[in-house]
Design an enzyme around this catalytic site. Structure first.
Site, PDB file in Angstrom:
ATOM      1  N   THR A 145      34.835  31.953  35.422  1.00  0.00           N
ATOM      2  CA  THR A 145      34.907  33.161  34.587  1.00  0.00           C
ATOM      3  C   THR A 145      35.783  32.906  33.366  1.00  0.00           C
ATOM      4  O   THR A 145      35.401  33.226  32.234  1.00  0.00           O
ATOM      5  CB  THR A 145      35.473  34.344  35.412  1.00  0.00           C
ATOM      6  OG1 THR A 145      34.565  34.611  36.486  1.00  0.00           O
ATOM      7  CG2 THR A 145      35.652  35.586  34.580  1.00  0.00           C
ATOM      8  N   ASN A 189      22.444  32.132  39.688  1.00  0.00           N
ATOM      9  CA  ASN A 189      23.173  32.385  40.938  1.00  0.00           C
ATOM     10  C   ASN A 189      22.461  33.350  41.871  1.00  0.00           C
ATOM     11  O   ASN A 189      22.707  33.354  43.064  1.00  0.00           O
ATOM     12  CB  ASN A 189      24.587  32.894  40.643  1.00  0.00           C
ATOM     13  CG  ASN A 189      24.583  34.094  39.735  1.00  0.00           C
ATOM     14  OD1 ASN A 189      24.168  34.014  38.576  1.00  0.00           O
ATOM     15  ND2 ASN A 189      25.018  35.224  40.252  1.00  0.00           N
ATOM     16  N   GLN A 205      26.615  26.959  39.569  1.00  0.00           N
ATOM     17  CA  GLN A 205      25.821  26.760  40.791  1.00  0.00           C
ATOM     18  C   GLN A 205      25.148  25.379  40.798  1.00  0.00           C
ATOM     19  O   GLN A 205      24.374  25.080  41.709  1.00  0.00           O
ATOM     20  CB  GLN A 205      24.745  27.849  40.902  1.00  0.00           C
ATOM     21  CG  GLN A 205      25.295  29.256  41.056  1.00  0.00           C
ATOM     22  CD  GLN A 205      25.943  29.533  42.413  1.00  0.00           C
ATOM     23  OE1 GLN A 205      25.799  28.749  43.365  1.00  0.00           O
ATOM     24  NE2 GLN A 205      26.667  30.628  42.529  1.00  0.00           N
ATOM     25  N   SER A 228      33.057  25.560  38.741  1.00  0.00           N
ATOM     26  CA  SER A 228      34.057  26.215  39.584  1.00  0.00           C
ATOM     27  C   SER A 228      34.135  25.515  40.939  1.00  0.00           C
ATOM     28  O   SER A 228      33.107  25.309  41.589  1.00  0.00           O
ATOM     29  CB  SER A 228      33.642  27.675  39.769  1.00  0.00           C
ATOM     30  OG  SER A 228      34.607  28.358  40.524  1.00  0.00           O
ATOM     31  N   ALA A 229      35.355  25.179  41.355  1.00  0.00           N
ATOM     32  CA  ALA A 229      35.526  24.355  42.561  1.00  0.00           C
ATOM     33  C   ALA A 229      35.072  25.041  43.852  1.00  0.00           C
ATOM     34  O   ALA A 229      34.608  24.383  44.777  1.00  0.00           O
ATOM     35  CB  ALA A 229      36.997  23.936  42.693  1.00  0.00           C
ATOM     36  N   HIS A 230      35.182  26.385  43.898  1.00  0.00           N
ATOM     37  CA  HIS A 230      34.898  27.025  45.195  1.00  0.00           C
ATOM     38  C   HIS A 230      33.411  27.089  45.516  1.00  0.00           C
ATOM     39  O   HIS A 230      33.022  27.500  46.609  1.00  0.00           O
ATOM     40  CB  HIS A 230      35.566  28.402  45.295  1.00  0.00           C
ATOM     41  CG  HIS A 230      34.949  29.511  44.505  1.00  0.00           C
ATOM     42  ND1 HIS A 230      34.154  30.471  45.088  1.00  0.00           N
ATOM     43  CD2 HIS A 230      35.011  29.833  43.196  1.00  0.00           C
ATOM     44  CE1 HIS A 230      33.777  31.341  44.154  1.00  0.00           C
ATOM     45  NE2 HIS A 230      34.275  30.967  43.001  1.00  0.00           N
ATOM     46  N   THR A 254      51.466  27.063  34.321  1.00  0.00           N
ATOM     47  CA  THR A 254      51.716  25.813  35.044  1.00  0.00           C
ATOM     48  C   THR A 254      50.440  25.361  35.737  1.00  0.00           C
ATOM     49  O   THR A 254      49.760  26.164  36.374  1.00  0.00           O
ATOM     50  CB  THR A 254      52.836  26.031  36.088  1.00  0.00           C
ATOM     51  OG1 THR A 254      53.989  26.482  35.399  1.00  0.00           O
ATOM     52  CG2 THR A 254      53.153  24.758  36.846  1.00  0.00           C
ATOM     53  N   CYS A 300      23.275  46.683  42.862  1.00  0.00           N
ATOM     54  CA  CYS A 300      23.095  47.461  41.639  1.00  0.00           C
ATOM     55  C   CYS A 300      24.379  48.202  41.337  1.00  0.00           C
ATOM     56  O   CYS A 300      25.205  48.418  42.203  1.00  0.00           O
ATOM     57  CB  CYS A 300      21.938  48.438  41.783  1.00  0.00           C
ATOM     58  SG  CYS A 300      21.828  49.162  43.400  1.00  0.00           S
TER      59      CYS A 300
HETATM   60  N1  PMP Z   1      28.830  31.745  36.892  1.00  0.00           N
HETATM   61  C1  PMP Z   1      28.018  31.702  37.961  1.00  0.00           C
HETATM   62  C2  PMP Z   1      26.611  31.267  37.777  1.00  0.00           C
HETATM   63  C3  PMP Z   1      28.497  32.042  39.223  1.00  0.00           C
HETATM   64  O1  PMP Z   1      27.681  31.988  40.285  1.00  0.00           O
HETATM   65  C4  PMP Z   1      29.847  32.446  39.361  1.00  0.00           C
HETATM   66  C5  PMP Z   1      30.411  32.852  40.702  1.00  0.00           C
HETATM   67  N2  PMP Z   1      29.679  33.864  41.339  1.00  0.00           N
HETATM   68  C6  PMP Z   1      30.650  32.463  38.218  1.00  0.00           C
HETATM   69  C7  PMP Z   1      30.111  32.100  37.007  1.00  0.00           C
HETATM   70  C8  PMP Z   1      32.102  32.847  38.288  1.00  0.00           C
HETATM   71  O2  PMP Z   1      32.824  31.853  38.955  1.00  0.00           O
HETATM   72  P1  PMP Z   1      34.345  32.094  39.380  1.00  0.00           P
HETATM   73  O3  PMP Z   1      34.304  32.730  40.720  1.00  0.00           O
HETATM   74  O4  PMP Z   1      34.965  30.728  39.416  1.00  0.00           O
HETATM   75  O5  PMP Z   1      34.957  32.936  38.323  1.00  0.00           O
END
Ligand code: PMP
Length: 369
Positions: free
Chosen positions: A70, A140, A170, A190-192, A229, A315
């Site tokens: 984000t 996504n 993704q 994004s790492a998660h 940091t 929605c």
């Molecule tokens: N872009 C896409 C395509 C995503 O799937 C997501 C997470 N749902 C994000 C951005 C945002 O990622 P983050 O959780 O790291 O902010």
């Protein structure tokens, strides 16, 4: 438990979690510190950048860490002004950021019913005012893989100075994210989403445009484009997770799972519409809509059997999902979309059970209404 919500977030790999704890315990100095203990932490960051750079054909100095994809998307979009092109099926961190950006002219390119961008429409939207384009690489909600290489060629052939950003959140670790072959200038991740820690994002920025980037967080500029940091445990764990995700080499297996579930649903449940395209779609995501069903009700019925999925129809304020609306799908399916998203530890037996519960639940819901 059957966790089919991996596009929302993934479980950390054990190795990534162990790496995270190790850095917290043993390399906890501030990476900006001048002493050698701080430099150890800084080296972990450098080595992670080197690995990510190599993976995407970039140099270490073109990789920046942020708090999330984000934040990466915000930095990319808010650094530019003038006129921009994007799609109607972007993640909200792109869509809403555009709304709050410096662009005076935002043009939304048309897509087909699978979310593929219409090339002729893109060509028609290009003119001399366009300075920036942002597209989602793997969608996504529905998994559609945009042909970024083709789209970036159209854009750069028109004007090589147009900056191209992609949201590869993704895609990273799952399909090729080689920035040169894709022809992009910026890329968020994004790492998660690949079994790394949460709240650790990244942004690739091609060398020649780095001077144009404006941080959205002012402070010590530890990451040049971001402040605060740095987070060596999360960064190091991100690198370990990404390496594991790539080395897992699981795409063919995930595709087998995806096609298996697709077929089981089609064979067992009436009045179904598979939203995800069969080809050029990420195997990790399968979005399916069931006619005359409220996806939220279905989601909670699955949850009772410890099956976790996501509502593809999420929605807001009573409106239909922005993405499903942009796909122009039949109204009777609009409320009933469920997103199944896979990981390497799902088995076909898990999917057999999922479809059994799905079938029973849908029959009950349809009987009531
Ligand atoms: N872009 C896409 C395509 C995503 O799937 C997501 C997470 N749902 C994000 C951005 C945002 O990622 P983050 O959780 O790291 O902010």
């Amino acid at each position: 438990m059957i966790y089919l919500d991996n596009a929302a977030t993934t479980k950390m790999y054990d190795e990534a979690l162990e790496a995270y704890v190790d850095v917290c315990k043993n390399h906890y100095a501030n990476p900006s510190a001048l002493h050698s203990y701080g430099m150890q932490a800084e080296n972990l960051i450098k080595n992670t950048k080197k690995y990510i750079g190599k993976l995407i054909s970039a140099s270490e100095s073109e990789i920046f860490f942020t708090k999330s994809a984000t934040e990466s998307n915000n930095i990319a979009i808010k650094s530019f002004d003038g006129a921009a092109i994007t799609s109607k099926i972007e993640h909200s961190s792109v869509f809403n950021t555009f709304k709050n950006s410096n662009f005076s002219d935002i043009r939304f390119v048309n897509n087909d019913k699978y979310g593929f961008i219409e090339e002729e429409n893109l060509k028609n939207k290009l003119d001399n005012n366009i300075s920036f384009v942002s597209f989602i690489y793997v969608n996504n909600e529905i998994g559609t893989i945009q042909d970024i290489k083709k789209l970036s060629k159209i854009i750069k052939d028109y004007n090589k100075d147009i900056v191209i950003h992609i949201d590869a959140t993704q895609a990273m670790g799952k399909i090729s994210c080689d920035v040169n072959s894709l022809g992009v200038d910026m890329m968020s991740f994004s790492a998660h989403k690949f079994h790394g820690p949460k709240q650790l994002g990244g942004l690739y920025i091609r060398k020649n445009i780095q001077g144009k980037i404006k941080p959205i967080l002012d402070g010590g500029y530890q990451e040049i484009i971001s402040s605060g940091t740095n987070n060596p445990p999360a960064i190091y764990a991100c690198g370990i997770a990404l390496r594991k995700q790539v080395e897992a080499n699981e795409y063919a297996y995930i595709e087998e799972l995806n096609h298996y579930l697709r077929l089981l649903i089609e064979e067992n449940i009436k009045d179904t519409y598979i939203i995800s395209p069969l080809e050029s779609s990420s195997a990790y995501i399968l979005d399916v809509a069931f006619a005359n069903i409220k996806s939220e009700v279905l989601l909670h019925m699955l949850e009772e059997e410890e099956i976790y999925v996501s509502s593809g129809s999420a929605c807001s304020k009573g409106d239909y999902s922005r993405i499903l609306s942009a796909l122009n799908i039949d109204k009777k399916y609009m409320d009933g979309a469920i997103r199944f998203s896979f990981s390497g530890d799902i088995t076909k037996e898990d999917l057999d059970f999922t479809v059994k519960v799905l079938k029973e639940s849908i029959e009950i819901i349809r009987m009531v209404i």
